[in-house]
Motif scaffolding. Structure first.
Motif, short mmCIF file in Angstrom:
data_model
loop_
_atom_site.label_atom_id
_atom_site.label_comp_id
_atom_site.label_asym_id
_atom_site.label_seq_id
_atom_site.Cartn_x
_atom_site.Cartn_y
_atom_site.Cartn_z
N ARG A 66 4.40 -3.71 -2.79
CA ARG A 66 4.64 -2.29 -2.55
C ARG A 66 5.54 -1.72 -3.64
O ARG A 66 5.26 -0.66 -4.21
N LYS A 67 6.62 -2.43 -3.94
CA LYS A 67 7.54 -1.96 -4.97
C LYS A 67 6.86 -1.90 -6.33
O LYS A 67 7.13 -1.00 -7.13
N PHE A 68 5.98 -2.87 -6.60
CA PHE A 68 5.26 -2.86 -7.86
C PHE A 68 4.43 -1.59 -7.98
O PHE A 68 4.44 -0.93 -9.04
N CYS A 69 3.74 -1.22 -6.92
CA CYS A 69 2.91 -0.01 -6.94
C CYS A 69 3.77 1.24 -7.12
O CYS A 69 3.44 2.14 -7.91
N LEU B 64 -0.24 -8.30 9.05
CA LEU B 64 0.92 -7.55 9.51
C LEU B 64 0.48 -6.16 9.95
O LEU B 64 -0.63 -5.72 9.64
N GLU B 65 1.36 -5.45 10.65
CA GLU B 65 1.01 -4.10 11.09
C GLU B 65 0.88 -3.14 9.92
O GLU B 65 0.05 -2.23 9.94
N ASP B 66 1.69 -3.30 8.90
CA ASP B 66 1.66 -2.44 7.72
C ASP B 66 0.35 -2.63 6.97
O ASP B 66 0.00 -3.74 6.57
N THR B 67 -0.37 -1.54 6.73
CA THR B 67 -1.63 -1.63 5.99
C THR B 67 -1.40 -1.68 4.49
O THR B 67 -2.28 -2.13 3.74
N PHE B 68 -0.27 -1.17 4.01
CA PHE B 68 0.07 -1.10 2.58
C PHE B 68 -0.87 -0.16 1.81
O PHE B 68 -0.84 -0.14 0.58
N LEU B 69 -1.69 0.59 2.52
CA LEU B 69 -2.61 1.50 1.84
C LEU B 69 -1.85 2.61 1.10
O LEU B 69 -2.30 3.07 0.05
N ASP B 70 -0.72 3.05 1.64
CA ASP B 70 0.06 4.08 0.97
C ASP B 70 0.50 3.62 -0.41
O ASP B 70 0.50 4.39 -1.38
N ALA B 71 0.86 2.32 -0.52
CA ALA B 71 1.27 1.77 -1.82
C ALA B 71 0.09 1.68 -2.77
O ALA B 71 0.19 2.05 -3.94
#
Length: 280
Positions: free
Chosen positions: A187-190, A211-218
């Motif tokens: 996430r931080k990389f993005c 995990l619950e987080d999809t990370f799509l926002d990143a």
């Protein structure tokens, strides 16, 4: 080739023991009621019948947490947990307890690599989020190298141990000119790449943990019009569709799901899904 279930007859009963084979290590998932002496019997018989297997481990916990690590216990054979796994003309060095690696995704890695190759984009840029020991990045890189084509791949991974193995694997497979391993939070990389206005990626492979987080926002921060995202979702198909639609609509992105395919099972009527999302 070893099957995913090992059948052994004993005075207790005829048992079917689930297993995974990583390199020359067999990881068996015994039932809780199996006594230690019975486990030793199974393991020694397995070694005798499968000469290319050198280590038998018992799976004592599944992969969990952000680092996606499991726990195993030595049962028989050589006392080690590191090995070299070979698939798709590639070799991966890893420790089965310190890193995440699934031999069951071998075919999926091949399919994804072939699809990116078939896109015929000139020097495509690829981000592999949650890249682990870099199996997907390396399978893809070797395909392009074999055909004398260029590609830029970044494999991002949070687990420091996995990053160390990934760097060794990149070197071992001689794809240093194709793959860059970035150790740290995906996430931080993005976010950092977007803030520095770095180039957007043609393909984003989201090999995310369950995990619950999809990370799509990143991922969207480093996507552009035409980017193809490979999203790993878990559970029932409706659940995965809903989480994708929820997050993409939240960030106001126009998109199209071009494929929704099973990439392995994780439980009863629950699957790992590889969803191809085209950003419009």
């Amino acid at each position: 080739m070893l099957k995913k279930v090992f059948k052994v007859s004993s005075s207790y009963n005829s048992m079917r023991i689930p297993l995974d084979v990583v390199g020359d290590i067999a990881i068996l998932k015994f039932a809780r009621w199996h006594p230690w002496i019975l486990k030793k019997f199974y393991a020694r018989r397995f070694l005798k019948n499968n000469r290319h297997i050198k280590v038998i481990l018992e799976k004592t916990s599944g992969f969990s947490g952000e680092l996606r690590v499991q726990e195993t216990k030595w049962v028989a054979g050589e006392k080690r947990k590191d090995t070299i796994h070979k698939e798709n003309d590639c070799s991966f060095y890893l420790n089965v307890d310190e890193t995440y690696f699934s031999p069951r995704l071998s075919q999926e890695r091949k399919v994804v690599a072939e699809e990116i190759f078939a896109s015929k984009l000139r020097s495509p840029s690829v981000l592999v989020m949650f890249g682990g020991v870099a199996p997907q990045a390396i399978v893809l890189a070797k395909l392009f190298k074999k055909n004398k084509l260029s590609i830029e791949i970044i494999s991002s991974e949070l687990n420091k141990k996995a990053c160390e193995f990934a760097e060794k694997n990149v070197e071992m497979n001689k794809v240093q000119d194709y793959v860059q391993v970035v150790c740290g939070d995906s996430r931080k990389f993005c976010v950092n790449s977007a803030s520095r206005k770095k180039d957007k990626f043609d393909f984003i492979l989201m090999l995310r943990p369950n995990l619950e987080d999809t990370f799509l926002d990143a991922a969207l921060k480093v996507a552009k019009k035409g980017t193809l995202i490979y999203y790993h979702g878990f559970g029932e198909e409706e659940k995965v569709r809903n989480e994708i639609e929820r997050d993409l609509k939240k960030f106001g992105k126009k998109y199209k799901i071009t494929e929704f395919r099973k990439a392995g099972d994780i439980g009863v009527k629950k699957f790992r899904w590889n969803v191809k999302i085209k950003i419009d």
